[in-house]
Design a protein around this motif. Structure first.
Motif, PDB file in Angstrom:
ATOM      1  N   LEU A  63      34.276  74.244  44.279  1.00  8.78           N
ATOM      2  CA  LEU A  63      34.772  72.872  44.130  1.00  8.78           C
ATOM      3  C   LEU A  63      35.722  72.560  45.279  1.00  8.78           C
ATOM      4  O   LEU A  63      36.400  73.460  45.790  1.00  8.78           O
ATOM      5  N   GLN A  64      35.787  71.287  45.643  1.00  8.22           N
ATOM      6  CA  GLN A  64      36.721  70.850  46.669  1.00  8.22           C
ATOM      7  C   GLN A  64      38.153  71.114  46.235  1.00  8.22           C
ATOM      8  O   GLN A  64      38.486  70.965  45.064  1.00  8.22           O
ATOM      9  N   ARG A  65      38.966  71.481  47.202  1.00  5.59           N
ATOM     10  CA  ARG A  65      40.379  71.752  46.925  1.00  5.59           C
ATOM     11  C   ARG A  65      41.095  70.443  46.600  1.00  5.59           C
ATOM     12  O   ARG A  65      40.933  69.440  47.282  1.00  5.59           O
ATOM     13  N   CYS A  66      41.842  70.441  45.518  1.00  3.48           N
ATOM     14  CA  CYS A  66      42.663  69.306  45.097  1.00  3.48           C
ATOM     15  C   CYS A  66      43.658  69.839  44.078  1.00  3.48           C
ATOM     16  O   CYS A  66      43.711  71.036  43.820  1.00  3.48           O
ATOM     17  N   ASP A  67      44.420  68.961  43.477  1.00  2.00           N
ATOM     18  CA  ASP A  67      45.324  69.379  42.406  1.00  2.00           C
ATOM     19  C   ASP A  67      44.471  69.732  41.185  1.00  2.00           C
ATOM     20  O   ASP A  67      43.798  68.856  40.618  1.00  2.00           O
ATOM     21  N   ARG A 127      42.394  66.929  34.100  1.00  2.00           N
ATOM     22  CA  ARG A 127      42.601  65.703  33.321  1.00  2.00           C
ATOM     23  C   ARG A 127      41.437  64.747  33.493  1.00  2.00           C
ATOM     24  O   ARG A 127      40.995  64.097  32.532  1.00  2.00           O
ATOM     25  N   GLN A 128      40.922  64.649  34.701  1.00  2.00           N
ATOM     26  CA  GLN A 128      39.781  63.758  34.938  1.00  2.00           C
ATOM     27  C   GLN A 128      38.550  64.240  34.184  1.00  2.00           C
ATOM     28  O   GLN A 128      37.833  63.438  33.583  1.00  2.00           O
ATOM     29  N   LEU A 129      38.307  65.542  34.208  1.00  2.00           N
ATOM     30  CA  LEU A 129      37.151  66.079  33.495  1.00  2.00           C
ATOM     31  C   LEU A 129      37.294  65.855  31.988  1.00  2.00           C
ATOM     32  O   LEU A 129      36.333  65.460  31.315  1.00  2.00           O
ATOM     33  N   ILE A 130      38.478  66.071  31.462  1.00  2.00           N
ATOM     34  CA  ILE A 130      38.704  65.837  30.032  1.00  2.00           C
ATOM     35  C   ILE A 130      38.469  64.366  29.685  1.00  2.00           C
ATOM     36  O   ILE A 130      37.827  64.047  28.678  1.00  2.00           O
ATOM     37  N   LEU A 161      29.467  65.526  33.660  1.00  2.00           N
ATOM     38  CA  LEU A 161      29.342  66.518  34.726  1.00  2.00           C
ATOM     39  C   LEU A 161      28.798  65.911  36.012  1.00  2.00           C
ATOM     40  O   LEU A 161      29.239  66.283  37.106  1.00  2.00           O
ATOM     41  N   ASP A 162      27.849  64.987  35.898  1.00  2.00           N
ATOM     42  CA  ASP A 162      27.335  64.317  37.097  1.00  2.00           C
ATOM     43  C   ASP A 162      28.457  63.605  37.844  1.00  2.00           C
ATOM     44  O   ASP A 162      28.572  63.713  39.071  1.00  2.00           O
ATOM     45  N   ARG A 178      32.130  64.094  42.556  1.00  2.00           N
ATOM     46  CA  ARG A 178      33.412  63.977  43.251  1.00  2.00           C
ATOM     47  C   ARG A 178      33.884  65.316  43.833  1.00  2.00           C
ATOM     48  O   ARG A 178      34.381  65.377  44.944  1.00  2.00           O
ATOM     49  N   TYR A 179      33.722  66.413  43.098  1.00  2.00           N
ATOM     50  CA  TYR A 179      34.372  67.663  43.473  1.00  2.00           C
ATOM     51  C   TYR A 179      33.445  68.760  43.993  1.00  2.00           C
ATOM     52  O   TYR A 179      33.929  69.723  44.591  1.00  2.00           O
TER      53      TYR A 179
END
Length: 72
Positions: free
Chosen positions: A16-20, A26-29, A61-62, A67-68
């Motif tokens: 996955l792309q590096r991010c916080d 939180r976005q996935l939830i 998931l899509d 995004r990541y």
């Protein structure tokens, strides 16, 4: 935090792309709680079929992986 740690591991492995990772968790939830779950909460439906759950998961998931995910 547990999901954030899991996602951070995926970031460390280059999946996955590096991010916080907490923000990503939180976005996935939030994506997972959209769709049928949201409709249940606001009283628009009374139950959810297994096929609708699968569609909701696939959609979440899509969007998340769009995004990541690191293409490679």
């Amino acid at each position: 935090r547990t999901l954030g740690a899991f996602l951070e591991g995926a970031m460390d492995r280059g999946t996955l792309q590096r991010c916080d990772p907490i923000t990503a968790a939180r976005q996935l939830i939030a994506l997972c709680m959209s769709g049928s779950h949201h409709l249940l909460l606001v009283g628009m439906i009374e139950e959810v079929s297994e096929s609708q759950i699968v569609k909701d998961v696939d959609n979440a998931l899509d969007l998340f992986l769009g995004r990541y995910r690191i293409d490679g």
